[in-house]
Design a protein around this motif. Structure first.
Motif, PDB file in Angstrom:
ATOM      1  N   TYR A   1       0.839  -1.208   0.017  1.00  0.00           N
ATOM      2  CA  TYR A   1       0.121  -0.016   0.042  1.00  0.00           C
ATOM      3  C   TYR A   1       0.772   1.343  -0.058  1.00  0.00           C
TER       4      TYR A   1
ATOM      5  N   PHE B   1      -3.029  -3.466  -5.638  1.00  0.00           N
ATOM      6  CA  PHE B   1      -3.362  -1.934  -5.085  1.00  0.00           C
ATOM      7  C   PHE B   1      -3.277  -0.880  -5.848  1.00  0.00           C
TER       8      PHE B   1
ATOM      9  N   ILE C   1      -6.311  -0.008  -8.001  1.00  0.00           N
ATOM     10  CA  ILE C   1      -7.645   0.432  -7.153  1.00  0.00           C
ATOM     11  C   ILE C   1      -7.859   1.737  -7.771  1.00  0.00           C
TER      12      ILE C   1
ATOM     13  N   VAL D   1      -8.759  -0.616   1.310  1.00  0.00           N
ATOM     14  CA  VAL D   1      -7.865  -1.201   0.573  1.00  0.00           C
ATOM     15  C   VAL D   1      -7.809  -2.810   0.888  1.00  0.00           C
TER      16      VAL D   1
ATOM     17  N   LEU E   1     -10.704  -4.791  -0.608  1.00  0.00           N
ATOM     18  CA  LEU E   1     -10.650  -4.849  -2.175  1.00  0.00           C
ATOM     19  C   LEU E   1      -9.570  -5.587  -2.557  1.00  0.00           C
ATOM     20  N   GLY E   2      -8.468  -5.706  -1.479  1.00  0.00           N
ATOM     21  CA  GLY E   2      -7.095  -6.776  -1.940  1.00  0.00           C
ATOM     22  C   GLY E   2      -7.416  -7.906  -1.521  1.00  0.00           C
TER      23      GLY E   2
END
Length: 293
Positions: free
Chosen positions: A112, A180, A183, A206, A209-210
């Motif tokens: 990230y 990431f 996104i 994050v 979604l990951g």
């Protein structure tokens, strides 16, 4: 064009469906044959783990189909009474679980940071991470052995865990950073406008979604660490050795100790398979998401 093309496609679609159905059936049959051949050694090991050593020495595992009375649980009882094997199984769990969790957690945070945080030298640091991917494990065995010896952790579970974490992080950071980075920026900016800080943004936006990529990474790391023998053979001792090393020691010390080796090898193999099948949906989602992106 549409009116004239539709009948042509209609007339050709029947033959096309027949051909595609035949091809699909042949492909499924071929894959089924491959799967059966791939599972035969696993099934043979399972059957052998339930047979007496004398039966294993005198005939093949397929004899159980004509003599099912050969099946017994004595081998597993012997395995559970073997302190070396049971202790090694516990050590394997103590090595694999922390090594997997640390790689996933640290890799997610670093991924990230490399994807969405601006800091000095970010691209250069990421290039350094990529360069670490090509460093072979064998290069670090002697230097880290000396370092761990000075730190007093050589031959311990902690030393094995730290080695796996160090060599698992470059791939984890590379994989999760690329995931990431896909996104949508607008989604992150909207969360920031709602007052979310970086920690909350990472945890609530994050990570969900990951999740497919994180699950795929966790499965890979778990399998690598669980099945490893080279690192454990170098950095562990008799009190911290995992199951792979313990089985190797059984082969070296007791070459005919099949009543321990067969069930031990099957347990060593079936646990990673169970983990993979338990998370196969997330694994496939992560692979497909990465392919689409």
């Amino acid at each position: 064009m549409t009116a004239t093309d539709t009948p042509v496609r209609g007339r050709r679609s029947w033959a096309s469906r027949v051909a595609s159905g035949a091809a699909g059936g042949a492909l499924r049959a071929f894959l089924l044959v491959v799967a059966v051949f791939w599972l035969v050694p696993t099934f043979g090991l399972l059957v052998s783990s339930f047979r007496e050593p004398t039966d294993i020495a005198s005939s093949g595992w397929w004899k159980v189909f004509t003599a099912p009375a050969q099946l017994t649980t004595d081998s597993y009882r012997t395995l559970l009474e073997n302190d070396d094997i049971t202790g090694a199984l516990v050590n394997t769990v103590w090595i694999t679980v922390p090594a997997t969790l640390l790689v996933v957690v640290i890799g997610a945070m670093a991924g990230y940071a490399f994807a969405w945080l601006d800091f000095k030298g970010r691209d250069w640091w990421f290039m350094a991470v990529i360069a670490l991917l090509v460093v072979p494990v064998q290069v670090a065995l002697i230097p880290l052995s000396e370092l761990f010896g000075k730190l007093g952790i050589f031959g311990s579970v902690l030393g094995v865990v730290l080695f796996h974490v160090a060599f698992g992080l470059p791939f984890a950071i590379f994989l999760l950073r690329n995931f990431f980075a896909e996104i949508p920026r607008e989604l992150l900016e909207a969360a920031r406008l709602d007052g979310a800080g970086e920690a909350r943004l990472f945890a609530t936006v994050v990570l969900p979604l990951g999740a497919p990529a994180i699950a795929s990474l966790g499965i890979f790391q778990f399998l690598w660490v669980w099945n490893d023998m080279l690192v454990a053979l170098v950095f562990s001792d008799s009190g911290s050795q995992p199951l792979t090393v313990a089985l190797q020691q059984q082969v070296r010390q007791f070459g005919s100790n099949i009543e321990v080796l067969a069930p031990g090898a099957f347990i060593s193999m079936v646990i990673p398979l169970a983990v993979f099948f338990a998370f196969q949906r997330q694994f496939v989602s992560g692979v497909m998401a990465g392919a689409v992106k």
